[in-house]
Scaffold this active site. Structure first.
Site, PDB file in Angstrom:
ATOM      1  N   ILE A 136       0.835  -1.213   0.000  1.00 36.30           N
ATOM      2  CA  ILE A 136       0.000   0.000   0.000  1.00 36.30           C
ATOM      3  C   ILE A 136       0.860   1.250   0.000  1.00 36.30           C
ATOM      4  CG2 ILE A 136      -1.728   1.318   1.278  1.00 36.30           C
ATOM      5  CD1 ILE A 136      -2.826  -1.211  -0.030  1.00 36.30           C
ATOM      6  N   GLU A 137       1.940   1.250   0.758  1.00 35.73           N
ATOM      7  CA  GLU A 137       2.747   2.463   0.913  1.00 35.73           C
ATOM      8  C   GLU A 137       3.532   2.828  -0.339  1.00 35.73           C
ATOM      9  OE1 GLU A 137       2.802   4.686   3.126  1.00 35.73           O
ATOM     10  OE2 GLU A 137       1.782   3.802   4.834  1.00 35.73           O
TER      11      GLU A 137
END
Length: 421
Positions: free
Chosen positions: A150-151
């Site tokens: 996600i990051e």
């Protein structure tokens, strides 16, 4: 940590210009004067000159402050001599998207089949490291990998902005200057400690760094040397990345052996104004059931979330969901990490459908909604275009008075009803 922001501008060519510009400025070159003027091409020449002088003066004062905080002269020279003002950072900081992005659109990208497949590949490639960190910190390997996905999309997009440029710009001219000054000082302390060279400290325009997007203060508090080389390298060492991410979640209260939560089915008379935390047993007595008929996870304190109101999926969330929120305090982000980790591990996805037919509200729409609620006597405070708890509370009261399901979820239909009431 910062929220996942699609479409962040690439600055690779900008960093190349920054290196040359730093050399020219150090030599007092007229070429540097011209280059810096062109960097601020949206301003007039007098404005750019004034801005340049102001930034140089500010940086000099900050440098003296940093020296007073114990930063070595060697670090100050290597870190600050080439720092420059980046006007696009301020543009990004002040930019507000026109539409409030629906959570299902966010999840479509965050938990796409491509990201799930890549997550499984990354987990397979680094399984020994991920399992070792799971054993050490109690955080499941698939959750560590999901944060990574996600990051930065597994390191593909963690940014190439100089962290020093980003925070110096924000500290000089941003909305949260005190915060940015503290982060810039923390960045210098990281460099001074020998964890990373100044030229290699890169990340997003907002200053979040490396594979899992730590800001400098989070790096200093939670980053871990996972490979035993004496440095904490979240840019180039996957063991350090995984250890640091797991350590962050552990320190945020992660409880080993517990799931983040589960999708549930709510009773027809469910009270959506209930925002507190109850035990699983208490929720069960109120008619909450697992969507697939399985046994609910046993939590001493759990919360029901309905990110898209009564027409969308509902979730029972426990302490580990709150730990993910500590990483990034956005429900959409935490749910994305939770569901990506489920998918990487082969667990089922979301069962109930999202209300995709609902058109998103713009920030102007939300501002108008707030003004109309205030005018109708449902006090929600200031009209800032953000759907906060006061706005949802006022909207639930309006829905209740209209004989509607009081879930606090704003729609175009509700805005029109308010306009006509």
């Amino acid at each position: 940590m910062l929220p996942f922001i699609p479409g962040v501008l690439s600055a690779r060519s900008g960093l190349a210009r920054a290196s040359l510009l730093g050399v020219l400025l150090a030599a007092g070159s007229v070429q540097a004067e011209s280059a810096l003027m062109q960097e601020v091409d949206s301003r007039s020449a007098p404005e750019a000159s004034e801005q340049r002088a102001g930034f140089v003066d500010w940086l000099g004062a900050f440098r003296r402050r940093a020296a007073g905080q114990g930063i070595s002269e060697r670090t100050l020279e290597r870190a600050l001599d080439g720092v420059r003002y980046r006007p696009e950072v301020i543009e990004n900081d002040r930019y507000q998207p026109e539409f409030v992005r629906p959570i299902w659109q966010y999840l479509d990208t965050a938990v796409s089949s491509a990201r799930v497949n890549t997550g499984r590949e990354k987990l397979a490639a680094h399984r020994a490291t991920a399992r070792a960190m799971q054993k050490r910190y109690g955080v499941p390997a698939e959750v560590i990998v999901a944060i990574w996905g996600i990051e930065s999309n597994y390191g593909r997009h963690f940014g190439d902005y100089s962290t020093l440029d980003a925070f110096a710009t924000l500290a000089f001219d941003g909305r949260r200057r005190d915060f940015a000054r503290q982060e810039l000082l923390a960045a210098l302390k990281i460099i001074d400690a020998g964890d990373i060279a100044a030229d290699d400290m890169v990340g997003s325009w907002a200053g979040a760094m490396g594979h899992t997007q730590f800001i400098p203060s989070s790096f200093r508090a939670y980053a871990v040397d996972g490979d035993g080389d004496g440095r904490r390298d979240i840019w180039g060492s996957i063991p350090d990345v995984m250890a640091s991410t797991a350590n962050y979640l552990k320190r945020a209260g992660w409880q080993p052996g517990q799931p983040w939560g589960t999708e549930v089915r709510l009773p027809e008379d469910f009270d959506y104004a209930q925002t507190g935390q109850l035990s699983t047993a208490q929720w069960r007595r109120r008619g909450v059931r697992a969507v697939d008929g399985a046994t609910l996870p046993e939590f001493a304190e759990a919360k029901i979330i309905v990110p898209a109101g009564a027409e969308g999926p509902a979730f029972l969330t426990g302490p580990n969901f709150r730990s993910i929120l500590r990483y990034n305090n956005a429900t959409s982000y935490a749910l994305a990490v939770a569901k990506l980790s489920d998918a990487v591990a082969g667990r089922r996805g979301i069962v109930n459908a999202w209300p995709r037919e609902q058109a998103p509200l713009t920030r102007d729409d939300v501002t108008r909604l707030q003004r109309l609620l205030n005018r109708a006597g449902y006090e929600v405070g200031g009209a800032d275009g953000i759907m906060g708890p006061n706005t949802r509370k006022g909207l639930r009261a309006f829905q209740r008075d209209q004989g509607l399901t009081a879930d606090g979820f704003a729609t175009q239909a509700l805005l029109k009803r308010l306009e006509n009431s």
